[in-house]
Design an enzyme around this catalytic site. Structure first.
Site, PDB file in Angstrom:
ATOM      1  N   LYS A  82       0.604  -1.121  -0.280  1.00 24.61           N
ATOM      2  CA  LYS A  82      -0.397  -0.076  -0.159  1.00 24.61           C
ATOM      3  C   LYS A  82       0.892   0.886   0.086  1.00 24.61           C
ATOM      4  O   LYS A  82       1.874   1.757   0.822  1.00 24.61           O
ATOM      5  CB  LYS A  82      -0.765   0.194   1.389  1.00 24.61           C
ATOM      6  CG  LYS A  82      -1.736  -1.179   1.282  1.00 24.61           C
ATOM      7  CD  LYS A  82      -3.585  -0.938  -0.097  1.00 24.61           C
ATOM      8  CE  LYS A  82      -3.726  -1.449  -0.151  1.00 24.61           C
ATOM      9  NZ  LYS A  82      -5.737  -1.787  -0.300  1.00 24.61           N
ATOM     10  N   ARG A 116      -4.355 -10.480   3.012  1.00 25.76           N
ATOM     11  CA  ARG A 116      -4.780 -10.106   1.920  1.00 25.76           C
ATOM     12  C   ARG A 116      -3.249  -9.593   1.510  1.00 25.76           C
ATOM     13  O   ARG A 116      -2.898  -8.186   1.957  1.00 25.76           O
ATOM     14  CB  ARG A 116      -5.592  -9.640   0.904  1.00 25.76           C
ATOM     15  CG  ARG A 116      -5.102  -9.269  -0.757  1.00 25.76           C
ATOM     16  CD  ARG A 116      -5.525  -8.049  -1.357  1.00 25.76           C
ATOM     17  NE  ARG A 116      -5.793  -6.928  -0.867  1.00 25.76           N
ATOM     18  CZ  ARG A 116      -4.617  -6.158  -0.906  1.00 25.76           C
ATOM     19  NH1 ARG A 116      -3.470  -6.814  -1.827  1.00 25.76           N
ATOM     20  NH2 ARG A 116      -3.886  -5.277  -0.850  1.00 25.76           N
TER      21      ARG A 116
END
Length: 139
Positions: A82, A116
């Site tokens: 991210k 995830r």
């Protein structure tokens, strides 16, 4: 999954204020809607939407306080590669394996039922170290 705004604009105009109560309210409402429609609670998993219309600080606040979500429903945490990780490390996405593994382990430590990830083997290794430490501590 919580997402503030629309995909095209969510990072241009992220949400304001403390993300935790806002995300909690949104996810509780969605969970309750599903349960009102007959969905069994055991089939519901919450995703706080890391990176989806939130500032770096809001994303890390959600990680730091993830237990508040995990206390009432299973949480899916998606920290892998991210941009918030890049913001604090200065690393481009393809070099964020180590911060991604660390964030995944922290998410599991804070109650995530599922993570995830892109780097499965590295994350499994990180979680193996964490689990072994937990066993040694008697947790």
């Amino acid at each position: 999954m919580h997402m503030h705004g629309e995909p095209a604009t969510m990072q241009v105009s992220p949400m304001d204020g403390d993300a935790v109560p806002q995300v909690t309210l949104f996810l509780r409402q969605r969970r309750d809607q599903l349960m009102d429609q007959g969905m069994d609670a055991s089939r519901i998993m919450l995703d706080p939407g890391i990176g989806f219309g939130k500032t770096v600080e809001q994303n890390f606040s959600l990680l730091a306080r993830q237990q508040e979500l995990a206390a009432w429903a299973p949480v899916l945490a998606g920290w892998s590669r991210k941009s918030a990780l890049g913001a604090v490390t200065g690393l481009p996405a393809q070099q964020r394996q180590l911060p991604s593994v660390l964030a995944a382990v922290m998410a599991v430590e804070r109650g995530a039922a599922l993570v995830r990830v892109h780097d499965v083997a590295a994350t499994q290794a990180g979680l193996a170290v964490w689990r072994h430490t937990q066993q040694q501590a008697g947790a």
